[in-house]
Design a protein around this motif. Sequence first.
Motif, short mmCIF file in Angstrom:
data_model
loop_
_atom_site.label_atom_id
_atom_site.label_comp_id
_atom_site.label_asym_id
_atom_site.label_seq_id
_atom_site.Cartn_x
_atom_site.Cartn_y
_atom_site.Cartn_z
N GLY A 47 -9.04 2.42 3.21
CA GLY A 47 -9.07 1.46 4.30
C GLY A 47 -7.97 0.41 4.18
O GLY A 47 -7.58 -0.21 5.19
N ARG A 48 -7.45 0.22 3.00
CA ARG A 48 -6.34 -0.72 2.78
C ARG A 48 -4.98 -0.02 2.87
O ARG A 48 -3.95 -0.63 2.62
CB ARG A 48 -6.48 -1.38 1.40
CG ARG A 48 -7.77 -2.15 1.21
CD ARG A 48 -7.85 -2.78 -0.17
NE ARG A 48 -9.20 -3.24 -0.50
CZ ARG A 48 -9.48 -4.42 -1.04
NH1 ARG A 48 -8.52 -5.28 -1.32
NH2 ARG A 48 -10.74 -4.76 -1.31
N GLN A 97 3.28 1.28 -8.15
CA GLN A 97 2.03 0.83 -8.78
C GLN A 97 1.04 1.99 -8.73
O GLN A 97 0.85 2.61 -7.69
CB GLN A 97 1.45 -0.38 -8.04
CG GLN A 97 0.16 -0.91 -8.64
CD GLN A 97 -0.45 -2.02 -7.78
OE1 GLN A 97 -0.79 -1.80 -6.62
NE2 GLN A 97 -0.58 -3.20 -8.36
N VAL A 98 0.41 2.29 -9.87
CA VAL A 98 -0.61 3.34 -9.90
C VAL A 98 -1.91 2.75 -10.44
O VAL A 98 -1.90 1.93 -11.37
CB VAL A 98 -0.17 4.55 -10.73
CG1 VAL A 98 0.99 5.26 -10.07
CG2 VAL A 98 0.19 4.16 -12.15
N PRO A 150 0.81 -1.22 0.00
CA PRO A 150 0.00 0.00 0.00
C PRO A 150 0.84 1.27 0.00
O PRO A 150 0.46 2.27 -0.60
CB PRO A 150 -0.82 -0.13 1.29
CG PRO A 150 -0.98 -1.61 1.47
CD PRO A 150 0.33 -2.19 1.00
N ALA A 151 2.01 1.23 0.67
CA ALA A 151 2.84 2.43 0.76
C ALA A 151 3.41 2.84 -0.59
O ALA A 151 3.76 4.01 -0.80
CB ALA A 151 3.97 2.20 1.75
N LEU A 200 -3.81 10.81 3.74
CA LEU A 200 -3.85 9.71 2.78
C LEU A 200 -4.72 10.04 1.57
O LEU A 200 -4.54 9.48 0.50
CB LEU A 200 -4.37 8.44 3.46
CG LEU A 200 -3.98 7.08 2.86
CD1 LEU A 200 -2.46 6.94 2.76
CD2 LEU A 200 -4.57 5.94 3.69
N LEU A 201 -5.67 10.97 1.76
CA LEU A 201 -6.55 11.38 0.67
C LEU A 201 -6.18 12.78 0.21
O LEU A 201 -6.13 13.72 1.01
CB LEU A 201 -8.01 11.37 1.12
CG LEU A 201 -9.03 11.95 0.12
CD1 LEU A 201 -9.12 11.08 -1.13
CD2 LEU A 201 -10.41 12.11 0.77
#
Length: 251
Positions: free
Chosen positions: A28-29, A83-84, A4-5, A51-52
């Motif tokens: 949430g992930r 990864q996008v 996720p990071a 995060l958003l």
Amino acid sequence: MSTPATTKAIVTGHSRGLGEAVAADLLGRGIAVLGLSRAANDTLASRHPGLLQQTLLDLADTAPLQAWLQSGVLAQLLQGARQVLLLNNAGVVQPIGALGGLDAAALARALALNVTAPLLLANALVAATGDAVERRVLHVSSGAGRKPYAGWSLYCATKAALDMHARASQLDAVPGLRIASVAPGVIDTDMQAAIRATPEGDFPLRERFEALKRDGQLEPPAQVARKLVDHLLSPDFGDEAVTDLRELYGA
């Protein structure tokens, strides 16, 4: 597989409905999300500070979108990601009705939102990232892109366009790119409410959609969002350019 990071996602139409549910699932992930919408989502922002990120854009207005994409901001936001993800969710079902009775301005805006914006964003995403980055593009399509409905000539045509875009883009075999156009099924959102409010003369199948609501056959957005994100992150995403969540996970 990226963690996720090192994964960053872009979600269009994140202010409500399925887009909000998808953004919430990703956040949430632990996946950073850039939300593109006309309105901010204060609830998600307060739940996931840092995060958003949110950019307020009317995706039906092509000129400001092009200007934003050409500004270089997208490449900066995606910097450092291994990864996008791009989830082209924003769309409208209106205008509904037979040819000759549709408002020209509404038609043009719907085409811009449903087709032009997703294609511009997909192109910009690939251009802004190197081949070493894993790129995944998910168009939220519809069964209406694969089966015609009276009164939905605009909606059917625009969703079919996304399906064909995914098919043709897959043939391009761009390194590191996986793309698919996915029909999510019928979801209990504002779009369904708009369909049920359409005069029957403009949409002869309105009763069918009223029955879906009445009989509890509309899926909650959060439930559909979880399936969409699960599929987007799965090893087999993009193996099929066009698919349906109901085929993947059952009705």
